[in-house]
Design an enzyme around this catalytic site. Structure first.
Site, PDB file in Angstrom:
ATOM      1  N   ASN A 183       1.577  -5.854 -10.662  1.00 14.70           N
ATOM      2  CA  ASN A 183       2.188  -5.035 -11.712  1.00 14.70           C
ATOM      3  C   ASN A 183       1.078  -4.248 -12.389  1.00 14.70           C
ATOM      4  O   ASN A 183       0.299  -4.776 -13.181  1.00 14.70           O
ATOM      5  CB  ASN A 183       2.901  -5.924 -12.727  1.00 14.70           C
ATOM      6  CG  ASN A 183       3.537  -5.092 -13.822  1.00 14.70           C
ATOM      7  OD1 ASN A 183       3.430  -3.853 -13.829  1.00 14.70           O
ATOM      8  ND2 ASN A 183       4.211  -5.752 -14.744  1.00 14.70           N
ATOM      9  N   TYR A 243       7.251  10.973 -19.698  1.00 16.92           N
ATOM     10  CA  TYR A 243       6.814  11.080 -18.291  1.00 16.92           C
ATOM     11  C   TYR A 243       5.833  12.250 -18.145  1.00 16.92           C
ATOM     12  O   TYR A 243       4.745  12.102 -17.578  1.00 16.92           O
ATOM     13  CB  TYR A 243       8.033  11.293 -17.388  1.00 16.92           C
ATOM     14  CG  TYR A 243       7.681  11.526 -15.934  1.00 16.92           C
ATOM     15  CD1 TYR A 243       7.294  10.472 -15.109  1.00 16.92           C
ATOM     16  CD2 TYR A 243       7.726  12.812 -15.377  1.00 16.92           C
ATOM     17  CE1 TYR A 243       6.965  10.692 -13.769  1.00 16.92           C
ATOM     18  CE2 TYR A 243       7.402  13.039 -14.050  1.00 16.92           C
ATOM     19  CZ  TYR A 243       7.024  11.977 -13.245  1.00 16.92           C
ATOM     20  OH  TYR A 243       6.688  12.192 -11.921  1.00 16.92           O
ATOM     21  N   ALA A 244       6.225  13.413 -18.668  1.00 19.21           N
ATOM     22  CA  ALA A 244       5.374  14.606 -18.540  1.00 19.21           C
ATOM     23  C   ALA A 244       4.030  14.390 -19.236  1.00 19.21           C
ATOM     24  O   ALA A 244       2.980  14.785 -18.714  1.00 19.21           O
ATOM     25  CB  ALA A 244       6.090  15.821 -19.127  1.00 19.21           C
ATOM     26  N   ALA A 245       4.065  13.736 -20.399  1.00 15.36           N
ATOM     27  CA  ALA A 245       2.808  13.471 -21.114  1.00 15.36           C
ATOM     28  C   ALA A 245       1.900  12.554 -20.292  1.00 15.36           C
ATOM     29  O   ALA A 245       0.683  12.770 -20.213  1.00 15.36           O
ATOM     30  CB  ALA A 245       3.099  12.854 -22.485  1.00 15.36           C
ATOM     31  N   SER A 246       2.492  11.551 -19.649  1.00 15.64           N
ATOM     32  CA  SER A 246       1.665  10.643 -18.832  1.00 15.64           C
ATOM     33  C   SER A 246       1.061  11.390 -17.647  1.00 15.64           C
ATOM     34  O   SER A 246      -0.094  11.152 -17.272  1.00 15.64           O
ATOM     35  CB  SER A 246       2.494   9.438 -18.357  1.00 15.64           C
ATOM     36  OG  SER A 246       3.443   9.818 -17.362  1.00 15.64           O
ATOM     37  N   LYS A 247       1.826  12.301 -17.062  1.00 15.09           N
ATOM     38  CA  LYS A 247       1.342  13.029 -15.882  1.00 15.09           C
ATOM     39  C   LYS A 247       0.322  14.112 -16.266  1.00 15.09           C
ATOM     40  O   LYS A 247      -0.579  14.428 -15.488  1.00 15.09           O
ATOM     41  CB  LYS A 247       2.527  13.635 -15.117  1.00 15.09           C
ATOM     42  CG  LYS A 247       3.427  12.574 -14.479  1.00 15.09           C
ATOM     43  CD  LYS A 247       2.659  11.777 -13.443  1.00 15.09           C
ATOM     44  CE  LYS A 247       3.499  10.747 -12.742  1.00 15.09           C
ATOM     45  NZ  LYS A 247       2.749   9.986 -11.736  1.00 15.09           N
ATOM     46  N   ASN A 287      -0.938   6.128  -6.975  1.00 14.92           N
ATOM     47  CA  ASN A 287       0.365   6.783  -6.773  1.00 14.92           C
ATOM     48  C   ASN A 287       1.495   6.122  -7.560  1.00 14.92           C
ATOM     49  O   ASN A 287       2.456   6.803  -7.929  1.00 14.92           O
ATOM     50  CB  ASN A 287       0.673   6.757  -5.263  1.00 14.92           C
ATOM     51  CG  ASN A 287       2.147   6.941  -4.977  1.00 14.92           C
ATOM     52  OD1 ASN A 287       2.665   8.052  -5.029  1.00 14.92           O
ATOM     53  ND2 ASN A 287       2.847   5.837  -4.694  1.00 14.92           N
ATOM     54  N   ILE A 294      10.685  15.686  -4.719  1.00 16.64           N
ATOM     55  CA  ILE A 294      10.480  15.056  -3.412  1.00 16.64           C
ATOM     56  C   ILE A 294      11.617  14.052  -3.173  1.00 16.64           C
ATOM     57  O   ILE A 294      12.013  13.327  -4.093  1.00 16.64           O
ATOM     58  CB  ILE A 294       9.117  14.316  -3.365  1.00 16.64           C
ATOM     59  CG1 ILE A 294       7.950  15.243  -3.773  1.00 16.64           C
ATOM     60  CG2 ILE A 294       8.876  13.725  -1.964  1.00 16.64           C
ATOM     61  CD1 ILE A 294       7.708  16.464  -2.908  1.00 16.64           C
ATOM     62  N   SER A 333       2.231  15.330 -11.222  1.00 14.37           N
ATOM     63  CA  SER A 333       3.563  15.929 -11.056  1.00 14.37           C
ATOM     64  C   SER A 333       3.539  17.337 -11.648  1.00 14.37           C
ATOM     65  O   SER A 333       2.742  17.621 -12.553  1.00 14.37           O
ATOM     66  CB  SER A 333       4.587  15.085 -11.815  1.00 14.37           C
ATOM     67  OG  SER A 333       5.799  15.786 -11.957  1.00 14.37           O
TER      68      SER A 333
HETATM   69  P1  NAP Z   1       9.495   5.675  -5.879  1.00 14.65           P
HETATM   70  O1  NAP Z   1      10.119   5.954  -4.563  1.00 14.65           O
HETATM   71  O2  NAP Z   1      10.335   5.268  -7.031  1.00 14.65           O
HETATM   72  O3  NAP Z   1       8.318   4.589  -5.668  1.00 14.65           O
HETATM   73  C1  NAP Z   1       7.555   4.165  -6.743  1.00 14.65           C
HETATM   74  C2  NAP Z   1       6.515   3.178  -6.280  1.00 14.65           C
HETATM   75  O4  NAP Z   1       5.748   2.744  -7.428  1.00 14.65           O
HETATM   76  C3  NAP Z   1       7.110   1.930  -5.665  1.00 14.65           C
HETATM   77  O5  NAP Z   1       6.304   1.524  -4.580  1.00 14.65           O
HETATM   78  C4  NAP Z   1       7.050   0.920  -6.795  1.00 14.65           C
HETATM   79  O6  NAP Z   1       6.940  -0.421  -6.360  1.00 14.65           O
HETATM   80  C5  NAP Z   1       5.748   1.327  -7.498  1.00 14.65           C
HETATM   81  N1  NAP Z   1       5.706   0.879  -8.886  1.00 14.65           N
HETATM   82  C6  NAP Z   1       6.554   1.213  -9.903  1.00 14.65           C
HETATM   83  N2  NAP Z   1       6.215   0.572 -11.025  1.00 14.65           N
HETATM   84  C7  NAP Z   1       5.131  -0.190 -10.728  1.00 14.65           C
HETATM   85  C8  NAP Z   1       4.329  -1.092 -11.466  1.00 14.65           C
HETATM   86  N3  NAP Z   1       4.555  -1.379 -12.768  1.00 14.65           N
HETATM   87  N4  NAP Z   1       3.294  -1.702 -10.845  1.00 14.65           N
HETATM   88  C9  NAP Z   1       3.061  -1.455  -9.547  1.00 14.65           C
HETATM   89  N5  NAP Z   1       3.773  -0.635  -8.785  1.00 14.65           N
HETATM   90  C10 NAP Z   1       4.814  -0.005  -9.366  1.00 14.65           C
HETATM   91  O7  NAP Z   1       8.692   6.945  -6.404  1.00 14.65           O
HETATM   92  P2  NAP Z   1       8.032   8.192  -5.642  1.00 14.65           P
HETATM   93  O8  NAP Z   1       8.955   9.322  -5.769  1.00 14.65           O
HETATM   94  O9  NAP Z   1       7.505   7.787  -4.327  1.00 14.65           O
HETATM   95  O10 NAP Z   1       6.832   8.461  -6.672  1.00 14.65           O
HETATM   96  C11 NAP Z   1       5.475   8.193  -6.370  1.00 14.65           C
HETATM   97  C12 NAP Z   1       4.624   8.987  -7.347  1.00 14.65           C
HETATM   98  O11 NAP Z   1       4.924  10.377  -7.207  1.00 14.65           O
HETATM   99  C13 NAP Z   1       4.904   8.650  -8.811  1.00 14.65           C
HETATM  100  O12 NAP Z   1       3.709   8.612  -9.531  1.00 14.65           O
HETATM  101  C14 NAP Z   1       5.782   9.809  -9.271  1.00 14.65           C
HETATM  102  O13 NAP Z   1       5.695  10.024 -10.650  1.00 14.65           O
HETATM  103  C15 NAP Z   1       5.202  10.951  -8.474  1.00 14.65           C
HETATM  104  N6  NAP Z   1       6.117  12.074  -8.312  1.00 14.65           N
HETATM  105  C16 NAP Z   1       7.318  11.950  -7.679  1.00 14.65           C
HETATM  106  C17 NAP Z   1       8.159  13.052  -7.577  1.00 14.65           C
HETATM  107  C18 NAP Z   1       9.509  12.997  -6.896  1.00 14.65           C
HETATM  108  O14 NAP Z   1      10.289  13.958  -6.998  1.00 14.65           O
HETATM  109  N7  NAP Z   1       9.835  11.938  -6.175  1.00 14.65           N
HETATM  110  C19 NAP Z   1       7.766  14.276  -8.122  1.00 14.65           C
HETATM  111  C20 NAP Z   1       6.527  14.367  -8.763  1.00 14.65           C
HETATM  112  C21 NAP Z   1       5.700  13.266  -8.844  1.00 14.65           C
HETATM  113  P3  NAP Z   1       8.258  -1.384  -6.113  1.00 14.65           P
HETATM  114  O15 NAP Z   1       9.324  -0.528  -5.547  1.00 14.65           O
HETATM  115  O16 NAP Z   1       7.763  -2.418  -5.163  1.00 14.65           O
HETATM  116  O17 NAP Z   1       8.617  -1.970  -7.436  1.00 14.65           O
END
Ligand code: NAP
Length: 254
Positions: A64, A158-162, A91, A191, A145
């Site tokens: 975590n 979310y936006a502030a963290s990114k 990521n 995505i 992001s």
């Molecule tokens: P996702 O499919 O929801 O996957 C998120 C991943 O993060 C999962 O492997 C999850 O693990 C892990 N995670 C979440 N909370 C966690 C924690 N507290 N500790 C450890 N691992 C944790 O998301 P995604 O779309 O692939 O996003 C990946 C990254 O891309 C993120 O940073 C997101 O903000 C960024 N992003 C995504 C998009 C989009 O449109 N999808 C756009 C811009 C940026 P478990 O599932 O095992 O819990």
């Protein structure tokens, strides 16, 4: 020239699903050793690790990343298992759905977002950097992001963290350059992952999102994994402090 990470040890956070899982698969296909974490998706993590060659090649660890102690353990396990750490991909992240107006956003919601998306990135980098300094270099790639570049109404924490991780990357790129540690960001737009599922499933919201994307579609996780691999590879030896946009032309900024 093929891109390869042969014999390189890589750590991918949030590798169980989405962009992280695509990155794990792609890295493993270039003969890198990969450690990745999952939190809840244990079955997907197990299956992914097995499909990529199992423990000799790819290792899944529960962590975590809201807890810095877990980030430390993840880095330690990586070095203990494969002997070094060459590439870190930070990521793991969360988004909020439904949209949340600022006046309704609780302190707990704010803190949770920051703990995972911003402190979680600090934690792995903080513990990875000493190992990379000892090795004489490394690569750090953080997944930000478009929201971190232009803001996102009703997802402001979310936006502030990114946006925070973009600033972190820029500062670190200068700070760590003398150690030959290159630090970059990717900034994806929409995505097709579980994170974006609520929008993908809602016809009206999906149509509206796609209408703002010049390439006319959401991206696929592999389309983010490939630029991440490029940044990790020997093809990107003179890039640091950069934000690589992967958004179908949705947000144009340098
Ligand atoms: P996702 O499919 O929801 O996957 C998120 C991943 O993060 C999962 O492997 C999850 O693990 C892990 N995670 C979440 N909370 C966690 C924690 N507290 N500790 C450890 N691992 C944790 O998301 P995604 O779309 O692939 O996003 C990946 C990254 O891309 C993120 O940073 C997101 O903000 C960024 N992003 C995504 C998009 C989009 O449109 N999808 C756009 C811009 C940026 P478990 O599932 O095992 O819990």
């Amino acid at each position: 020239m093929n891109i390869t990470l042969k014999n390189q040890v890589t750590l991918v956070t949030g590798g169980s699903r989405g962009i992280g899982a695509a990155t794990v698969k792609l890295f493993a296909s270039t003969e890198a050793k990969v450690v990745f974490n999952y939190l809840h998706a244990a079955r997907q993590a197990r299956e992914l690790a097995a499909a990529c060659g199992g423990r000799g090649r790819v290792l899944a660890v529960r962590a975590n990343l809201a807890r810095v102690a877990d980030a430390q353990r993840l880095v330690k396990i990586t070095v203990r298992t494969y002997g070094r750490l060459d590439v870190l991909v930070a990521n793991a992240g969360i988004w909020n759905y439904p949209p949340l107006p600022i006046e309704k956003m609780t302190e707990q919601e704010w803190d949770e977002m920051m703990a995972i998306n911003l402190k979680g990135v600090y934690g792995v980098i903080h513990h990875a950097v000493p190992q990379m300094i000892r090795q004489g270099g490394g690569r750090i790639i953080v997944v930000s992001s478009t929201a971190g570049q232009r803001g996102e109404a009703f997802h402001t924490h979310y936006a502030a963290s990114k946006g925070g991780v973009i600033s972190l990357v820029k500062g670190l790129s200068t700070e760590l350059a003398p150690h030959q540690i290159l630090v970059n960001c990717v900034a994806p737009g929409w995505i097709e992952t579980d994170m974006a599922r609520p929008v993908l499933k809602n016809r009206g919201m999906c149509r509206k999102a796609v209408s703002a994307i010049p390439l006319g579609r959401f991206g696929r996780p592999e389309e983010v994994a490939m630029p991440i691999l490029f940044l990790a590879s020997s093809m990107a030896t003179y890039m640091t402090g950069e934000v690589v946009n992967i958004n179908g032309g949705n947000v144009l900024c340098g």
